[in-house]
Design a protein around this motif. Structure first.
Motif, PDB file in Angstrom:
ATOM      1  N   ILE A  81      -5.687  -4.444 -12.366  1.00 47.18           N
ATOM      2  CA  ILE A  81      -6.282  -4.989 -11.144  1.00 47.18           C
ATOM      3  C   ILE A  81      -7.734  -5.303 -11.454  1.00 47.18           C
ATOM      4  CG2 ILE A  81      -6.866  -4.514  -8.735  1.00 47.18           C
ATOM      5  CD1 ILE A  81      -4.434  -2.750  -8.570  1.00 47.18           C
ATOM      6  N   THR A  82      -8.068  -6.589 -11.427  1.00 49.01           N
ATOM      7  CA  THR A  82      -9.385  -7.047 -11.873  1.00 49.01           C
ATOM      8  C   THR A  82     -10.348  -7.304 -10.727  1.00 49.01           C
ATOM      9  OG1 THR A  82      -8.593  -9.338 -11.874  1.00 49.01           O
ATOM     10  CG2 THR A  82      -8.371  -8.087 -13.937  1.00 49.01           C
ATOM     11  N   PHE A  83      -9.986  -6.953  -9.497  1.00 51.31           N
ATOM     12  CA  PHE A  83     -10.847  -7.202  -8.339  1.00 51.31           C
ATOM     13  C   PHE A  83     -11.129  -5.896  -7.609  1.00 51.31           C
ATOM     14  CE2 PHE A  83      -6.402  -8.066  -7.471  1.00 51.31           C
ATOM     15  CZ  PHE A  83      -6.137  -7.230  -6.386  1.00 51.31           C
ATOM     16  N   LYS A  84     -12.176  -5.886  -6.808  1.00 52.62           N
ATOM     17  CA  LYS A  84     -12.532  -4.696  -6.036  1.00 52.62           C
ATOM     18  C   LYS A  84     -11.480  -4.424  -4.968  1.00 52.62           C
ATOM     19  CE  LYS A  84     -17.533  -5.108  -6.656  1.00 52.62           C
ATOM     20  NZ  LYS A  84     -18.852  -5.212  -5.985  1.00 52.62           N
ATOM     21  N   VAL A  85     -11.221  -3.139  -4.740  1.00 54.66           N
ATOM     22  CA  VAL A  85     -10.236  -2.728  -3.746  1.00 54.66           C
ATOM     23  C   VAL A  85     -10.930  -1.920  -2.656  1.00 54.66           C
ATOM     24  CG1 VAL A  85      -8.176  -1.356  -3.314  1.00 54.66           C
ATOM     25  CG2 VAL A  85      -8.348  -2.725  -5.409  1.00 54.66           C
ATOM     26  N   ASN A  86     -10.815  -2.377  -1.419  1.00 57.22           N
ATOM     27  CA  ASN A  86     -11.331  -1.651  -0.252  1.00 57.22           C
ATOM     28  C   ASN A  86     -10.142  -1.307   0.624  1.00 57.22           C
ATOM     29  OD1 ASN A  86     -12.630  -0.580   1.939  1.00 57.22           O
ATOM     30  ND2 ASN A  86     -13.881  -2.372   2.385  1.00 57.22           N
ATOM     31  N   ALA A  87      -9.653  -0.072   0.472  1.00 62.57           N
ATOM     32  CA  ALA A  87      -8.465   0.369   1.200  1.00 62.57           C
ATOM     33  C   ALA A  87      -8.805   1.505   2.156  1.00 62.57           C
ATOM     34  CB  ALA A  87      -7.379   0.796   0.221  1.00 62.57           C
ATOM     35  N   ARG A  88      -9.926   1.427   2.808  1.00 63.81           N
ATOM     36  CA  ARG A  88     -10.347   2.473   3.739  1.00 63.81           C
ATOM     37  C   ARG A  88      -9.392   2.542   4.922  1.00 63.81           C
ATOM     38  NH1 ARG A  88     -15.796   3.986   2.940  1.00 63.81           N
ATOM     39  NH2 ARG A  88     -15.880   4.721   5.076  1.00 63.81           N
ATOM     40  N   GLU A  89      -9.149   3.785   5.376  1.00 67.01           N
ATOM     41  CA  GLU A  89      -8.321   4.060   6.551  1.00 67.01           C
ATOM     42  C   GLU A  89      -6.911   3.507   6.433  1.00 67.01           C
ATOM     43  OE1 GLU A  89     -10.349   2.986  10.160  1.00 67.01           O
ATOM     44  OE2 GLU A  89     -11.553   4.801  10.057  1.00 67.01           O
ATOM     45  N   CYS A  90      -6.391   3.479   5.216  1.00 63.26           N
ATOM     46  CA  CYS A  90      -4.997   3.079   5.023  1.00 63.26           C
ATOM     47  C   CYS A  90      -4.060   4.242   5.346  1.00 63.26           C
ATOM     48  CB  CYS A  90      -4.768   2.620   3.583  1.00 63.26           C
ATOM     49  SG  CYS A  90      -5.404   0.996   3.236  1.00 63.26           S
ATOM     50  N   ARG A  91      -2.812   3.902   5.561  1.00 67.89           N
ATOM     51  CA  ARG A  91      -1.749   4.896   5.714  1.00 67.89           C
ATOM     52  C   ARG A  91      -0.706   4.575   4.664  1.00 67.89           C
ATOM     53  NH1 ARG A  91      -5.430   5.981   8.361  1.00 67.89           N
ATOM     54  NH2 ARG A  91      -5.542   6.712  10.520  1.00 67.89           N
ATOM     55  N   LEU A  92      -0.336   5.565   3.863  1.00 68.53           N
ATOM     56  CA  LEU A  92       0.577   5.321   2.758  1.00 68.53           C
ATOM     57  C   LEU A  92       1.733   6.303   2.805  1.00 68.53           C
ATOM     58  CD1 LEU A  92      -2.643   5.212   1.540  1.00 68.53           C
ATOM     59  CD2 LEU A  92      -1.378   3.968  -0.219  1.00 68.53           C
ATOM     60  N   ALA A  93       2.965   5.760   2.800  1.00 65.83           N
ATOM     61  CA  ALA A  93       4.138   6.629   2.802  1.00 65.83           C
ATOM     62  C   ALA A  93       4.242   7.383   1.487  1.00 65.83           C
ATOM     63  CB  ALA A  93       5.393   5.796   3.047  1.00 65.83           C
ATOM     64  N   SER A  94       3.896   6.733   0.405  1.00 66.04           N
ATOM     65  CA  SER A  94       3.853   7.365  -0.916  1.00 66.04           C
ATOM     66  C   SER A  94       2.942   6.529  -1.796  1.00 66.04           C
ATOM     67  CB  SER A  94       5.245   7.474  -1.543  1.00 66.04           C
ATOM     68  OG  SER A  94       5.784   6.177  -1.746  1.00 66.04           O
ATOM     69  N   PHE A  95       2.502   7.119  -2.897  1.00 66.44           N
ATOM     70  CA  PHE A  95       1.571   6.415  -3.793  1.00 66.44           C
ATOM     71  C   PHE A  95       1.868   6.884  -5.191  1.00 66.44           C
ATOM     72  CE2 PHE A  95      -2.723   5.358  -5.477  1.00 66.44           C
ATOM     73  CZ  PHE A  95      -2.773   4.034  -5.060  1.00 66.44           C
ATOM     74  N   ASP A  96       2.495   6.000  -5.995  1.00 63.20           N
ATOM     75  CA  ASP A  96       2.930   6.370  -7.335  1.00 63.20           C
ATOM     76  C   ASP A  96       2.537   5.265  -8.294  1.00 63.20           C
ATOM     77  OD1 ASP A  96       4.151   7.219  -9.638  1.00 63.20           O
ATOM     78  OD2 ASP A  96       5.998   7.848  -8.660  1.00 63.20           O
ATOM     79  N   LEU A  97       1.530   5.550  -9.144  1.00 63.47           N
ATOM     80  CA  LEU A  97       1.051   4.568 -10.114  1.00 63.47           C
ATOM     81  C   LEU A  97       1.175   5.134 -11.522  1.00 63.47           C
ATOM     82  CD1 LEU A  97      -2.240   3.266  -8.435  1.00 63.47           C
ATOM     83  CD2 LEU A  97       0.064   2.358  -8.208  1.00 63.47           C
ATOM     84  N   LYS A  98       1.520   4.248 -12.461  1.00 70.44           N
ATOM     85  CA  LYS A  98       1.609   4.649 -13.855  1.00 70.44           C
ATOM     86  C   LYS A  98       1.088   3.520 -14.731  1.00 70.44           C
ATOM     87  CE  LYS A  98       4.726   6.422 -17.414  1.00 70.44           C
ATOM     88  NZ  LYS A  98       6.123   6.787 -17.754  1.00 70.44           N
ATOM     89  N   ASP A  99       0.171   3.880 -15.654  1.00 65.86           N
ATOM     90  CA  ASP A  99      -0.389   2.919 -16.608  1.00 65.86           C
ATOM     91  C   ASP A  99      -1.075   1.750 -15.914  1.00 65.86           C
ATOM     92  OD1 ASP A  99       0.592   4.420 -18.784  1.00 65.86           O
ATOM     93  OD2 ASP A  99       2.552   3.457 -18.602  1.00 65.86           O
ATOM     94  N   VAL A 100      -1.752   2.027 -14.804  1.00 68.89           N
ATOM     95  CA  VAL A 100      -2.485   0.987 -14.081  1.00 68.89           C
ATOM     96  C   VAL A 100      -3.967   1.103 -14.428  1.00 68.89           C
ATOM     97  CG1 VAL A 100      -3.106   0.079 -11.805  1.00 68.89           C
ATOM     98  CG2 VAL A 100      -0.793   0.930 -12.227  1.00 68.89           C
ATOM     99  N   VAL A 101      -4.630  -0.017 -14.632  1.00 65.17           N
ATOM    100  CA  VAL A 101      -6.053  -0.055 -14.946  1.00 65.17           C
ATOM    101  C   VAL A 101      -6.778  -0.790 -13.825  1.00 65.17           C
ATOM    102  CG1 VAL A 101      -7.814  -0.824 -16.565  1.00 65.17           C
ATOM    103  CG2 VAL A 101      -5.595  -0.039 -17.420  1.00 65.17           C
TER     104      VAL A 101
END
Length: 495
Positions: A81-101
């Protein structure tokens, strides 16, 4: 959006009052990215089949404004992911990342993670924030690297938490609450060396006809001789190489046995930069473990470490040449008097908690160093001359470094002995007799007997001044001997 749908502006508004710039169907009050969570009814994240399609369109445009998104199960992110991420006040059922930069900054502040939270071999190359987040299920942060500052300020970890991460810069865990079992753990990576192989050249043979001539026989004989010499040289070379390899292997095995570090092993100790764990609450300290962690640059003010387990932890403070807290460095060496005065009671309590925790772990050597830090913080709070001279703490420090230093205790005992011996020998010289080696030896023996409270009728008749010297040594000598024994005991075992 499906083709042919009529669109209108989304009326969802983020926490800062700005409207969502995306479009929605006319029959939908909110866009699909913000739909699927109603706390009043279910307090759960609902299935949202349209989310994946719409979110994929957001990723393709490199739009990192994810504020208020409701992430259902099964959402995937690209490997880079080459851009800025603004995920304030999100709701996530699950969050599973592997080998992400993540190449740019990431902000999940005030987000709620309803299901399992898992990061595996993930790299954050810029700032990452999880401030005030709520992790309602298990958290697995495994082999994660944060190359710039990270923050989990006031986050709530409700489930079992494993933080096997490497924070290269500063990290903030201030006022975090861990409700369940928690593990801070480093890890090791081993790189294998490929040994070079030695190729062996094959030797050809010359076939000889059935009726060789004399010249052919001579040439054949010369070829056989050359081949024999070549085979012998190759055999000798192989034997030499094998012997050298065997010697090298034995030397490496011998070096390996006594080596303290492995050049092929890289150790990640969680806190490479400054870490802040101030005011942290461990609800289950008996299930909290710090393993292979560098805590020499971590602040612990206001955190109760009693009951926490430590395994392979580094506490060494070069400024004090002993183990200790990083809080002690910033407070004791501070030039700001009011700040130091207000912080000393907190430092004393924090060192006491750390000492008790280490004693419960049966790590008495490190606990002794924290006892020194605790006593020095208490001594630093005393006024004026009491801080250095006229107090029990100051005296206790000078005679044995608070009962922890064998060298200090023995040195003070030797000083007492030499002082008595020198004064006694000086008095004997005052009598006008010339000094002799026998007098020197007898006086040295007499000082030892006085120190050990051994009576000697030979020296019954002494001057009044000598009697006072003897009394002082008989009073202070046994006390200092007790300090030596106490210092030895503190380095071996403390109850």
């Amino acid at each position: 959006m499906a083709q042919g749908d009529s669109l209108q502006a989304c009326n969802f508004r983020t926490t800062d009052g700005k409207a969502c710039a995306r479009s929605v169907n006319e029959d939908s009050q909110y866009c699909s990215l913000h739909f699927g969570y109603d706390r009043k009814i279910t307090d759960e994240i609902l299935d949202n089949p349209r989310f994946a399609t719409d979110f994929q369109a957001v990723l393709e445009t490199h739009d990192g404004d994810w504020r208020g998104f409701i992430f259902p199960h099964g959402i995937k992110l690209p490997k880079k992911i080459t851009f800025k991420v603004n995920a304030r006040e999100c709701r996530l059922a699950s969050f599973d990342l592997k080998d992400v930069v993540f190449k740019e900054s990431v902000d999940f502040s005030d987000a709620i993670f309803k299901g399992a939270f898992a990061l595996r071999s993930t790299i954050f190359e810029d700032i990452v924030k999880f401030d005030r987040c709520r992790f309602e299920s298990s958290v697995d942060v495994l082999y994660v690297q944060c190359k710039k500052s990270a923050s989990f300020y006031r986050a709530d970890f409700l489930g079992r938490t494993i933080l096997r991460a490497n924070f290269l810069a500063s990290v903030n865990f201030n006022e975090v609450v861990f409700h369940d079992a928690t593990i801070f753990s480093g890890w090791r990576t081993v790189s294998l060396r490929a040994s070079s192989l030695i190729s062996v050249n094959t030797v050809g043979f010359i076939s000889v006809g059935s009726k060789p001539s004399v010249g052919q026989m001579i040439r054949h004989l010369l070829v056989q001789t050359r081949n024999s010499i070549s085979r012998f040289a190759q055999c000798f070379k192989n034997m030499t190489v094998n012997a050298a390899k065997n010697i090298h292997r034995r030397l490496m095995a011998f070096h390996r046995r006594f080596a303290k570090a492995d050049p092929d092993t890289q150790i990640y100790r969680v806190f490479e930069g400054v870490g802040e764990l101030k005011g942290v609450v461990f609800m289950k300290p008996d299930q909290t473990l710090f393993s292979e962690v560098n805590l020499s640059k971590v602040y612990f003010s206001g955190t109760n470490l009693r009951g926490v387990r430590f395994l392979g932890v580094k506490w060494w403070q070069p400024n004090f040449k002993r183990n200790g807290l990083y809080d002690e460095v910033s407070i004791q060496l501070s030039t700001d008097g009011p700040y130091r005065h207000l912080s000393l009671p907190i430092l004393e309590e924090t060192c006491r908690n750390a000492r008790v925790a280490l004693e419960e772990n049966r790590n008495f050597n490190a606990a002794s160093d924290f006892y020194v830090a605790e006593m020095e913080a208490a001594q630093a709070q005393l006024p004026g001359f009491m801080r250095h001279f006229f107090s029990v703490n100051a005296l206790y420090k000078s005679v044995s470094n608070y009962g922890t230093s064998v060298a200090t205790a023995i040195r003070m005992l030797v000083w007492l002995y030499l002082l008595h011996f020198s004064a006694s020998f000086y008095l004997e010289l005052q009598s006008g007799t010339l000094p002799q080696m026998q007098q020197f030896s007898e006086q040295a023996i007499r000082s030892i007997k006085v120190l050990l409270l051994t009576p000697d009728p030979k020296f019954a008749n002494v001057s009044t001044t000598q009697s006072w010297f003897d009394i002082v040594l008989r009073l202070l000598g046994p006390i200092q001997l007790a300090m030596v024994a106490l210092a030895f005991r503190s380095r071996i075992k403390r109850h």
